[in-house]
Design an enzyme around this catalytic site. Structure first.
Site, PDB file in Angstrom:
ATOM      1  N   ARG A 109       0.854  -1.186   0.000  1.00 26.06           N
ATOM      2  CA  ARG A 109       0.000   0.000   0.000  1.00 26.06           C
ATOM      3  C   ARG A 109       0.888   1.233   0.000  1.00 26.06           C
ATOM      4  NH1 ARG A 109      -4.348   1.510   4.664  1.00 26.06           N
ATOM      5  NH2 ARG A 109      -2.472   1.919   5.854  1.00 26.06           N
ATOM      6  N   THR A 113      -0.765   7.647  -1.031  1.00 26.13           N
ATOM      7  CA  THR A 113      -2.053   7.566  -1.746  1.00 26.13           C
ATOM      8  C   THR A 113      -2.975   6.495  -1.180  1.00 26.13           C
ATOM      9  OG1 THR A 113      -1.244   5.910  -3.305  1.00 26.13           O
ATOM     10  CG2 THR A 113      -0.868   8.220  -3.887  1.00 26.13           C
ATOM     11  N   ASP A 205       0.710  -2.226  12.210  1.00 29.77           N
ATOM     12  CA  ASP A 205       1.015  -2.744  10.871  1.00 29.77           C
ATOM     13  C   ASP A 205       1.235  -4.259  10.976  1.00 29.77           C
ATOM     14  OD1 ASP A 205       2.537  -1.552   8.021  1.00 29.77           O
ATOM     15  OD2 ASP A 205       2.762  -3.647   8.635  1.00 29.77           O
ATOM     16  N   ASP A 208       4.627  -5.674   9.610  1.00 29.74           N
ATOM     17  CA  ASP A 208       5.756  -5.321  10.476  1.00 29.74           C
ATOM     18  C   ASP A 208       5.720  -6.130  11.772  1.00 29.74           C
ATOM     19  OD1 ASP A 208       6.779  -3.536   8.677  1.00 29.74           O
ATOM     20  OD2 ASP A 208       5.989  -1.746   9.660  1.00 29.74           O
TER      21      ASP A 208
HETATM   22  C1  PRP Z   1      -1.318  -4.096   4.710  1.00 28.92           C
HETATM   23  C2  PRP Z   1      -2.277  -5.247   4.880  1.00 28.92           C
HETATM   24  C3  PRP Z   1      -3.134  -5.154   3.652  1.00 28.92           C
HETATM   25  C4  PRP Z   1      -3.228  -3.664   3.455  1.00 28.92           C
HETATM   26  C5  PRP Z   1      -4.556  -3.213   3.992  1.00 28.92           C
HETATM   27  O1  PRP Z   1      -0.319  -4.442   3.808  1.00 28.92           O
HETATM   28  O2  PRP Z   1      -1.637  -6.494   5.023  1.00 28.92           O
HETATM   29  O3  PRP Z   1      -2.589  -5.779   2.510  1.00 28.92           O
HETATM   30  O4  PRP Z   1      -2.158  -3.061   4.199  1.00 28.92           O
HETATM   31  O5  PRP Z   1      -4.774  -1.875   3.724  1.00 28.92           O
HETATM   32  P1  PRP Z   1      -5.908  -1.369   2.729  1.00 28.92           P
HETATM   33  O6  PRP Z   1      -7.140  -2.133   3.071  1.00 28.92           O
HETATM   34  O7  PRP Z   1      -6.008   0.085   3.056  1.00 28.92           O
HETATM   35  O8  PRP Z   1      -5.455  -1.628   1.328  1.00 28.92           O
HETATM   36  P2  PRP Z   1       0.912  -3.494   3.462  1.00 28.92           P
HETATM   37  O9  PRP Z   1       0.598  -2.691   2.266  1.00 28.92           O
HETATM   38  O10 PRP Z   1       1.336  -2.753   4.689  1.00 28.92           O
HETATM   39  O11 PRP Z   1       2.021  -4.530   3.006  1.00 28.92           O
HETATM   40  P3  PRP Z   1       2.785  -5.673   3.839  1.00 28.92           P
HETATM   41  O12 PRP Z   1       1.792  -6.785   4.092  1.00 28.92           O
HETATM   42  O13 PRP Z   1       3.855  -6.072   2.872  1.00 28.92           O
HETATM   43  O14 PRP Z   1       3.324  -5.077   5.113  1.00 28.92           O
HETATM   44  N1  URA Z   2      -2.446  -2.244   7.202  1.00 32.68           N
HETATM   45  C1  URA Z   2      -2.079  -2.699   8.410  1.00 32.68           C
HETATM   46  O1  URA Z   2      -1.199  -3.553   8.521  1.00 32.68           O
HETATM   47  N2  URA Z   2      -2.692  -2.192   9.495  1.00 32.68           N
HETATM   48  C2  URA Z   2      -3.680  -1.285   9.414  1.00 32.68           C
HETATM   49  O2  URA Z   2      -4.233  -0.880  10.455  1.00 32.68           O
HETATM   50  C3  URA Z   2      -4.042  -0.823   8.131  1.00 32.68           C
HETATM   51  C4  URA Z   2      -3.413  -1.322   7.036  1.00 32.68           C
END
Ligand code: PRP
Ligand code: URA
Length: 214
Positions: A109, A113, A205, A208
């Site tokens: 994400r 944006t 997150d 993370d």
């Molecule tokens: C997080 C989560 C989802 C997304 C959710 O991933 O695991 O994929 O954010 O957010 P949204 O509903 O607003 O799209 P992230 O983009 O942080 O990637 P990661 O899993 O690699 O940490």
């Molecule tokens: N992605 C995450 O991992 N946590 C949140 O709260 C939103 C998006």
């Protein structure tokens, strides 16, 4: 709390799910415990998300006699993991359905944006003949989930379910509007999204916390 179902969304109201989720939310919970609990909750949600899978009768022989019994009908399930954090749920789903096929959808994400950026996609090529369960712990804006399901449908998937851990009400609404045919299973719907698109109270997150990154 009992299960709650509305508008294609099922919130699993099981005491074990609630208890494990509470520990995951705590900011001092270790990476190791977080990952383990996500895996355990995934198996519990998977149990509900697969409750209505079709069965077929087969002839078998027990040590005592021939009989008929029931087994899952059709082709093996596909679990589609939205990377990275989806892999935490994937592990627990595979504990329950070890023969499932796996698709990987690499999305992150953009922090400014909040739009998903795709960096990888690999899936079995007969998605149209299988039940596909897409997994990602967090349904925040739902931009990632909507994009992932768009992609799966673009590759022929028709019978799709979505499993997450936590959702924001805004994300549930957006996802349901975009994909009203895709039922969603989750452990909880939280209060709201903050200005950075994070679920509140949430758990931070998920990627993370699973992998010990920042
Ligand atoms: C997080 C989560 C989802 C997304 C959710 O991933 O695991 O994929 O954010 O957010 P949204 O509903 O607003 O799209 P992230 O983009 O942080 O990637 P990661 O899993 O690699 O940490
Ligand atoms: N992605 C995450 O991992 N946590 C949140 O709260 C939103 C998006």
């Amino acid at each position: 709390m009992a299960d709650k179902t509305y508008d294609g969304v099922m919130v699993i109201g099981h005491p074990l799910v609630e208890h494990k989720l509470t520990i995951m939310r705590k900011k001092d919970t270790s990476t190791r415990t977080f990952r383990q609990l996500l895996r355990e909750i995934a198996a519990l949600i998977c149990y509900e998300a697969t409750r209505d899978l079709p069965l077929e009768e087969v002839e078998i022989e027990t040590p005592l006699t021939k009989t008929t019994a029931r087994k899952l009908a059709g082709k093996k399930l596909v679990f589609a993991s939205i990377l990275r954090a989806g892999n935490g749920l994937l592990e627990g789903m595979l504990d329950l359905v070890p023969s499932a096929r796996v698709a990987h959808i690499g999305l992150y994400r953009d922090p400014e944006t909040l739009q998903p950026v795709e960096y990888y996609f690999k899936a079995p090529d007969d998605l149209s003949e299988r039940t596909v369960i897409c997994v990602d712990p967090m349904l925040a804006t739902a931009n990632s989930a909507v994009a992932a399901v768009d992609r799966l449908k673009g590759r022929g998937a028709r019978d799709i379910r979505f499993v997450c851990l936590l959702a924001a009400p805004e994300g549930v609404e957006r996802f349901h509007k975009a994909h009203p045919d895709v039922p969603v299973f989750m452990a909880a719907i939280d209060s709201h999204l903050n200005d950075h698109g994070y679920i509140v109270p949430g758990l931070g997150d998920a990627g993370d916390r699973m992998y010990g990154t920042k």
